[in-house]
Design an enzyme around this catalytic site. Structure first.
Site, PDB file in Angstrom:
ATOM      1  N   GLY A  85       1.760  -2.659   5.171  1.00 15.83           N
ATOM      2  CA  GLY A  85       2.502  -3.776   5.741  1.00 15.83           C
ATOM      3  C   GLY A  85       1.610  -4.984   5.930  1.00 15.83           C
TER       4      GLY A  85
ATOM      5  CE1 TYR B 182       8.107  -4.970 -10.449  1.00 16.27           C
ATOM      6  CE2 TYR B 182       6.721  -4.509  -8.546  1.00 16.27           C
ATOM      7  CZ  TYR B 182       6.856  -4.796  -9.892  1.00 16.27           C
ATOM      8  OH  TYR B 182       5.738  -4.896 -10.673  1.00 16.27           O
TER       9      TYR B 182
ATOM     10  N   GLY C 140      -0.326   0.768  -5.154  1.00 20.17           N
ATOM     11  CA  GLY C 140      -1.604   0.073  -5.050  1.00 20.17           C
ATOM     12  C   GLY C 140      -2.635   0.686  -5.968  1.00 20.17           C
TER      13      GLY C 140
ATOM     14  CB  CYS D 104      -0.914   0.017   1.220  1.00 14.40           C
ATOM     15  SG  CYS D 104      -2.037  -1.381   1.303  1.00 14.40           S
TER      16      CYS D 104
END
Length: 579
Positions: free
Chosen positions: A154, A331, A79, A52
């Site tokens: 998380g 990434y 996200g 997120c």
């Protein structure tokens, strides 16, 4: 379809005296290895896992919503499933959230005008288990104590145990949880701890019944509850919250696995200098709206920007240790971000430099270096420079198709690849090509890219992955639930090469990758690289947990044909209520 916009009146949500019913880097840097029967008792249920983006803004004057919107656009890569926002003037809280991109959820000025207040928080979400249900879009809310809205990046790894505590006799209240989200559990653990800390203060300070507590006392109660939260909650969590009577709150787990950055700007209001603050997952969100980076929120730290604009902080963890997720640099994060004092862009350049040394030893006869857009560009640029080979852009990307890693369903990812990238014959025809990608996880995308490049006329196709092979699940909030989906599972590099249809394949060396991070921030003694080495830094992950993860992985429910559920289909879209 528009979502519900919920307005909250916080007229009586304050705490009063009314009682409530009752090492050595080389040796330890990889953390604790996966071993059976260690840590977690029993088999936890698989909850929604997320990657997120979160943001919180405190302005001295003016509406925060428009700056939150701009910041969320900068975090959209984290996200694409849903977006949510809450704004407040500390008397009223207004919430809007729904499935969709930021631009679709907050699609007009008329929508934004309904989000007044100089303080607010925003969230973009990607769920990696279960369904894309907008009821689990963030922020989450509890009315008592105080009134708290929370957003979380998380994943909590002891959610089942915490849920049982919240719904049992060990909680101040038998709390009702509306969703399966670990974020809602985390919020309620904190709320329960605030109740507990409040009652302890009443007893110790002998506060007369019915007397309101001073704001400084309420702030200290929130900090104390933060300490209890960090003792109980395991996993990765960077959070931002709005707390009535306290302020804008940001905190990070004791390992600092997921990022959270603090920013500031100073302006003059009515002849007086005032500071405005921002929290965000990445500081790439700061520049476009005029904030400057101050620092990372420390592992185990809780920072409060009070309702009056003062910044106070407290270390809530007993033994904090910075062990950030190294996959953020490969990434997840944008290259224009700086996380834990490490430039993502410079980290990626170093990945290319390290790869060049490996490719030199392979002795490949290569004509050109081509990145797989967009994340591999920095590594490919540096790699081509080190090898003295031409750098070419041979894969044209359709900017209106989302990242395949972020798309929830496998068949959609496969379709997306074909309409997302096009290989140019003008670049590839007759060439021996070295393709560079930031990571090769499932291999679905890369297999199709290799085929496209060959159809475009490439004589030979070699592959270089800027990251090591992904062989283990990530349990800290990234979409890597099932090892069955990983192309590297139980395969040698040569077997993987054959499956991908390439003429050669090299992966980033694990030790080289860690050494890049250590060199850029010597204060970091270890990274979370569990998806590469199988070592989980929180120490509470056992084989039972990972086996359950395999059985209840992200793709399971989706492949059974469950549909996306919109918040707007649930109840009155004009609902209002008070706290």
């Amino acid at each position: 379809m528009s979502s519900s916009t919920v307005r909250h009146r916080a007229a009586a949500s304050r705490l009063s005296a009314s009682p409530v019913a009752s090492p050595n880097r080389a040796a330890v840097r990889f953390g604790r290895a996966r071993t059976p029967h260690q840590g977690v008792v029993g088999v936890p249920r698989r909850d929604v896992r997320r990657k997120c983006g979160i943001i919180g803004i405190f302005k001295a004057q003016g509406a925060a919503a428009f700056e939150l919107y701009e910041g969320l656009l900068m975090l959209q890569h984290r996200g694409q499933d849903s977006a949510g926002m809450v704004t407040t003037d500390w008397d009223h809280f207004v919430e809007k959230k729904d499935n969709g991109l930021v631009k679709d959820v907050f699609h007009s000025k008329s929508v934004m005008d309904k989000l007044p207040g100089n303080v607010g928080i925003g969230h973009v979400r990607y769920p990696t288990a279960g369904t894309s249900n907008a009821s689990e879009a963030q922020p989450f809310f509890v009315n008592s104590p105080l009134g708290i809205f929370l957003i979380h990046n998380g994943n909590i790894t002891n959610t089942d145990d915490l849920r049982k505590r919240l719904q049992g006799s060990k909680s101040f209240f038998n709390r009702c949880l509306r969703t399966d989200s670990d974020s809602e559990v985390l919020l309620n653990v904190w709320a329960d701890a605030i109740h507990r800390a409040h009652q302890e203060h009443l007893r110790e300070a002998h506060v007369p019944k019915g007397e309101d507590l001073e704001k400084q006392v309420v702030t200290s109660v929130v900090f104390k509850a933060g300490k209890e939260l960090m003792q109980k909650v395991k996993g990765a969590y960077s959070c931002i919250a709005l707390v009535k009577g306290v302020g804008l709150v940001g905190f990070r787990d004791p390992n600092g696995i997921r990022p959270l950055v603090l920013g500031k700007r100073t302006l003059t209001v009515d002849g007086k200098t005032k500071d405005e603050y921002i929290f965000a997952s990445e500081d790439c969100a700061f520049g476009p709206i005029g904030y400057e980076r101050v620092r990372d929120v420390k592992p185990g730290e809780m920072i409060i920007v009070t309702e009056s604009g003062d910044l106070v902080s407290s270390m809530c963890a007993e033994e904090p240790e910075l062990t950030p997720c190294i996959f953020e640099y490969i990434y997840l994060s944008r290259p224009d971000s700086v996380l834990n004092d490490i430039s993502v862009y410079k980290f990626q350049l170093e990945l290319g430099r390290k790869l060049a040394k490996q490719i030199t030893t392979e002795g490949w006869d290569v004509d050109i270096v081509v990145p797989v857009p967009d994340g591999a560009r920095p590594a490919a640029i540096e790699l081509s420079s080190q090898l003295g080979l031409p750098y070419r852009e041979g894969l044209v990307k359709n900017r209106y198709v989302g990242r395949t890693f972020i798309m929830p369903e496998q068949h959609l990812r496969e379709l997306s690849v074909r309409r997302k990238l096009n290989a140019m014959s003008a670049v590839f025809k007759g060439q021996k090509v070295l393709l560079v990608d930031d990571s090769i996880i499932r291999g679905t995308t890369m297999t199709q890219i290799v085929e496209m490049v060959r159809r475009a006329g490439a004589k030979e196709v070699y592959l270089a992955s800027a990251s090591p092979p992904v062989r283990h699940p990530n349990v800290y909030g990234v979409d890597m639930p099932s090892t069955k989906e990983f192309i590297a599972t139980n395969q040698t590099v040569d077997q993987i090469r054959e499956d991908l249809g390439a003429d050669g394949l090299v992966y980033q060396d694990l030790e080289d990758m860690y050494e890049i991070g250590f060199g850029m921030n010597p204060q970091i003694q270890k990274f979370d690289g569990a998806c590469f080495d199988g070592c989980y830094v929180t120490g509470n992950i056992d084989e039972d947990y990972l086996d359950q993860l395999e059985r209840d992985g992200r793709g399971t429910a989706r492949r059974r044909g469950q549909h996306v559920k919109s918040l707007s289909s649930e109840g009155n879209p004009n609902m209002q209520f008070s706290i």
